[in-house]
Write an enzyme that holds these catalytic residues in place. Structure first.
Site, PDB file in Angstrom:
ATOM      1  N   THR B  19       0.844  -1.087   0.013  1.00 56.04           N
ATOM      2  CA  THR B  19      -0.195  -0.325   0.440  1.00 56.04           C
ATOM      3  C   THR B  19       0.813   1.429   0.489  1.00 56.04           C
ATOM      4  OG1 THR B  19       0.120   0.113   2.397  1.00 56.04           O
ATOM      5  CG2 THR B  19      -1.749  -1.406   1.640  1.00 56.04           C
ATOM      6  N   ASP B  20       0.252   2.351   0.270  1.00 58.90           N
ATOM      7  CA  ASP B  20       0.913   3.619  -0.499  1.00 58.90           C
ATOM      8  C   ASP B  20      -0.420   4.665   0.313  1.00 58.90           C
ATOM      9  OD1 ASP B  20      -0.806   5.087  -1.322  1.00 58.90           O
ATOM     10  OD2 ASP B  20      -0.161   4.488  -3.219  1.00 58.90           O
ATOM     11  N   ALA B  21       0.725   5.544   1.015  1.00 63.89           N
ATOM     12  CA  ALA B  21       0.218   6.830   2.471  1.00 63.89           C
ATOM     13  C   ALA B  21      -0.988   7.486   1.362  1.00 63.89           C
ATOM     14  CB  ALA B  21       1.672   8.084   1.806  1.00 63.89           C
ATOM     15  N   GLY B  23      -3.406   5.494   0.770  1.00 60.69           N
ATOM     16  CA  GLY B  23      -4.213   3.931   1.672  1.00 60.69           C
ATOM     17  C   GLY B  23      -4.861   3.105   1.013  1.00 60.69           C
ATOM     18  N   LEU B  24      -4.314   3.318  -0.664  1.00 55.36           N
ATOM     19  CA  LEU B  24      -4.161   2.558  -1.651  1.00 55.36           C
ATOM     20  C   LEU B  24      -3.355   1.500  -1.573  1.00 55.36           C
ATOM     21  CD1 LEU B  24      -6.152   4.538  -3.937  1.00 55.36           C
ATOM     22  CD2 LEU B  24      -7.378   3.229  -2.232  1.00 55.36           C
TER      23      LEU B  24
END
Lengths: 148, 148, 148, 148
Positions: B19-21, B23-24
């Site tokens: 995931t990444d910042a 939220g995905l």
């Protein structure tokens, strides 16, 4: 073998790909940073890790320890400080400190990696290029310097 | 060369590290999923990609195209559907569809990868194990099947 | 909306962590490089992507296309060249060229990414900071400039 | 707080993207495996980490230690064994063992991660769902079980 007291500092920008859903740099992103810092530490001492590998050498990571002290975020500019803190005939130990790249640096993480020297896949003395560099940059005063 | 119409579905759980910042699931996480699905597609057809590599073969990715249709999130269970849609003597093209693993699957992404067959680093016909599999599972009706 | 013809070049050192068992930079490592180049392209134009996100904006990747032309290897120094080639009210398209950082650069890869502009998770006009930058740096001559 | 003696085993296939130019699984790939195993350990105990996060909880990694004992390679099938070995009110410690998935398992790596429990970004007692699970599955016999 004398200890290298040389410290190298590698600047690093946190990539978006290195963040996670908590909005922070993912803890699993740090090992690649430490590794990049090792390569730059070697280069600053005149040693190309790519060349070492072409000569059949490999500094295999056999232990890694990380302490995550404060979070890093996307686009943060960090400094990865690295020093060789122990070198035996077939083993090397590096210490790291990751800090924010600011006037008043904040400590983000500390780490240690331990490496075994391999040549053609077999345990072997550290590569000559690395030993030569230790001889010229190091001294035997470091608390953790050890002979074998 | 006949087209393989065999479709393989690989289940996949989105890892936190992927995931990444925002939220995905990070868009850069998907290529490793497609690659894992290729390996499972081959295995389902009786071909081990690890064995192919030991024999000196490599299916080098020369083109990759991804369309991100709906976001995936941490811990989502996905299905990666894959089919070989074109095979020439030295080239293979795979199509992918990533969907949510639910009763009413939602389309997450579609993708295509194009590969060149290498043997000992040189352009070469597709590995015999893969060609044999095409002969038995494929037929020539596919819209994109092509002979060379 | 006028096209930005500004080209930014980001230097990049291939990390060991970004290689694979074929001895090359893994094809799945490239998307993070393109993304880092986008962030630097924005920064060179006075826009911080981190700030955009704090304001609720997100340039979601909805399409990515990569052509792998020649392999890159561990420790290679590369240049990622990036330009905005199309901007509509809610969409942006970037083109990339990755070349070796040498006197006679060799082309490693080309790529395109298409983005939708989101604000608070909803489709929205491109962020003002980005539009302002387009107005001052761009002109309408580009072949792919488009108005909406 | 009683110790959970429950051990969970997560099967794992080494992805090509997780290898490096040394032909082995890259040491930086392991943290994502440990993390995935934690999520599955929780799920096996009836706790969804995704749900915990929606409730504002986060088990932040504050320390990670890995010992790399034998190399893993592309397509190897591994077992990640995980157990909670210490739980205080706001802290949890997990131990891991990664072994080859064969009749005569070979030890690949061991690891430990230490976590602090956060709620809405602040240090907080472990989430009730996790504490409830400890109460039912654990006992106080473990050498490292500790009360606060």
């Amino acid at each position: 073998m004398p200890l290298s007291t040389r410290i190298h500092t590698m600047p690093l920008r946190v990539r978006y790909a290195e963040t996670d859903a908590a909005g922070l740099a993912h803890h699993g992103s740090y090992p690649a940073w430490l590794e990049a810092a090792r390569v730059e530490w070697l280069r600053a001492g005149g040693v190309s890790y790519a060349d070492l590998e072409k000569q059949g050498y490999h500094l295999a990571v056999v232990e890694m320890r990380l302490r995550y002290i404060a979070p890093a975020r996307f686009d943060d500019l960090l400094h990865v400080r690295i020093a060789l803190v122990r070198a035996r005939s077939r083993e090397a130990l590096f210490d790291y400190e990751i800090v924010s790249a600011s006037e008043h640096p904040r400590q983000i993480a500390t780490a240690t990696t331990r490496h075994l020297s391999l040549h053609q896949g077999r345990l072997a003395p550290l590569p000559p290029a690395l030993r030569a560099q230790l001889d010229t940059t190091g001294d035997a005063q470091g608390a953790r310097a050890e002979e074998e």
